[in-house]
Design a protein around this motif. Sequence first.
Motif, PDB file in Angstrom:
ATOM      1  N   GLN A  56      24.096 163.189 -52.802  1.00 29.96           N
ATOM      2  CA  GLN A  56      24.500 161.875 -52.309  1.00 29.96           C
ATOM      3  C   GLN A  56      23.896 161.648 -50.921  1.00 29.96           C
ATOM      4  N   TRP A  57      23.174 160.550 -50.772  1.00 28.49           N
ATOM      5  CA  TRP A  57      22.656 160.143 -49.460  1.00 28.49           C
ATOM      6  C   TRP A  57      23.760 159.346 -48.784  1.00 28.49           C
ATOM      7  N   VAL A  58      24.372 159.945 -47.781  1.00 26.18           N
ATOM      8  CA  VAL A  58      25.546 159.359 -47.148  1.00 26.18           C
ATOM      9  C   VAL A  58      25.173 158.344 -46.076  1.00 26.18           C
ATOM     10  N   ALA A  59      24.196 158.720 -45.225  1.00 20.78           N
ATOM     11  CA  ALA A  59      23.899 157.858 -44.071  1.00 20.78           C
ATOM     12  C   ALA A  59      22.454 158.009 -43.636  1.00 20.78           C
ATOM     13  N   ALA A  60      21.899 156.920 -43.092  1.00 19.49           N
ATOM     14  CA  ALA A  60      20.579 156.917 -42.465  1.00 19.49           C
ATOM     15  C   ALA A  60      20.789 156.666 -40.979  1.00 19.49           C
ATOM     16  N   LEU A  61      20.533 157.692 -40.169  1.00 15.72           N
ATOM     17  CA  LEU A  61      20.771 157.605 -38.735  1.00 15.72           C
ATOM     18  C   LEU A  61      19.466 157.239 -38.036  1.00 15.72           C
ATOM     19  N   LYS A  62      19.352 155.970 -37.647  1.00 14.17           N
ATOM     20  CA  LYS A  62      18.153 155.426 -37.019  1.00 14.17           C
ATOM     21  C   LYS A  62      18.537 154.760 -35.704  1.00 14.17           C
ATOM     22  N   PRO A  63      17.545 154.515 -34.843  1.00 15.62           N
ATOM     23  CA  PRO A  63      17.861 153.822 -33.589  1.00 15.62           C
ATOM     24  C   PRO A  63      18.616 152.516 -33.805  1.00 15.62           C
ATOM     25  N   ASN A  64      18.262 151.763 -34.854  1.00 18.50           N
ATOM     26  CA  ASN A  64      18.909 150.465 -35.059  1.00 18.50           C
ATOM     27  C   ASN A  64      20.242 150.558 -35.800  1.00 18.50           C
ATOM     28  N   THR A  65      20.605 151.772 -36.277  1.00 16.90           N
ATOM     29  CA  THR A  65      21.887 151.908 -36.978  1.00 16.90           C
ATOM     30  C   THR A  65      22.920 152.678 -36.162  1.00 16.90           C
ATOM     31  N   ILE A  66      22.467 153.515 -35.217  1.00 20.99           N
ATOM     32  CA  ILE A  66      23.443 154.260 -34.406  1.00 20.99           C
ATOM     33  C   ILE A  66      23.214 154.065 -32.904  1.00 20.99           C
ATOM     34  N   GLY A  67      22.168 153.317 -32.520  1.00 15.76           N
ATOM     35  CA  GLY A  67      21.952 153.024 -31.108  1.00 15.76           C
ATOM     36  C   GLY A  67      21.442 154.191 -30.287  1.00 15.76           C
ATOM     37  N   VAL A  68      20.737 155.125 -30.935  1.00 20.72           N
ATOM     38  CA  VAL A  68      20.147 156.271 -30.239  1.00 20.72           C
ATOM     39  C   VAL A  68      18.636 156.223 -30.435  1.00 20.72           C
ATOM     40  N   SER A  69      17.880 156.386 -29.358  1.00 20.65           N
ATOM     41  CA  SER A  69      16.420 156.231 -29.412  1.00 20.65           C
ATOM     42  C   SER A  69      15.755 157.329 -30.236  1.00 20.65           C
ATOM     43  N   ASP A  70      14.597 156.985 -30.812  1.00 21.78           N
ATOM     44  CA  ASP A  70      13.820 158.002 -31.522  1.00 21.78           C
ATOM     45  C   ASP A  70      13.192 158.969 -30.525  1.00 21.78           C
ATOM     46  N   TYR A  71      12.485 159.962 -31.038  1.00 22.59           N
ATOM     47  CA  TYR A  71      11.949 161.025 -30.181  1.00 22.59           C
ATOM     48  C   TYR A  71      10.588 161.458 -30.707  1.00 22.59           C
ATOM     49  N   SER A  72       9.666 161.727 -29.787  1.00 22.82           N
ATOM     50  CA  SER A  72       8.338 162.187 -30.182  1.00 22.82           C
ATOM     51  C   SER A  72       7.742 163.037 -29.077  1.00 22.82           C
TER      52      SER A  72
END
Length: 268
Positions: A56-72
Amino acid sequence: MTVAEPTMGPQDIVLALGLPDGCRVDQRVPKKLLLENGAPTAADKRLINDGIEEIQWVAALKPNTIGVSDYSDDLREYLEMAGLTVTLRGSSEKGEAKQPNAVRLAELVHRAVPYPVLLLLKSGQSVTLSLAHKRWAQNEADKIVLDGGVVSVALPHDAPSETVFSAFTQALSLTSQPQTTLFGLYQGWIDSVQALLAARLTGSFKTADSPEQAAARRQALQDCERLELEATRLRTQAAKEKQLARQVELNLALKRVQAQLAAARQQL
């Protein structure tokens, strides 16, 4: 009269995470995707087919869904993270429950998904939470591999008390974790799991005050695991030894290892 131990499901941990509604997916994932991307051998394919009941795919945690910036950086790129639950299938043979290799299945799931996964694996009455960092492969362009091993903890089995377990679930909450980048958030969850692993030895749950303290705890946990294995080996060897002089030698070695183990536990 015996009192049944409380059961726990993946949904209890998902609830403790306190994820925003906007990141929830709650969608079933076909096993075919895992077979195509995470089964390097025929034995792994059989393990996935025979061992997994549901993904089961429960959640997609992205900058626009949890308000946390991506990282590179040069090693990795975290554009999103996934929350997955995997329910294992228990088969019965001659009246005895036969459980699949949960450790290997968790590793296969982490390897199959190209971004970091917060994995909840349900086997019977137990739930295992596991995480693993990802990085670019050194010699293969665009290939992503595990960066270090899988960090996992059985819930609530690995909590020495209800107080410790409650403190751990509170620490898992999204609002209790670093909010700067997805990498920092994921590392915060790993640090929380390692704090619970440390609590098995110390009896109390305490989050690290700094990245340096968290790194020191990771090293201390590795040292404790290594020394516990060495102590077990020496203890077994001494019990089988017939020569008195050799028994004395092994017992002295065991005492030295136990002293080192006590010192490592002080670092937790």
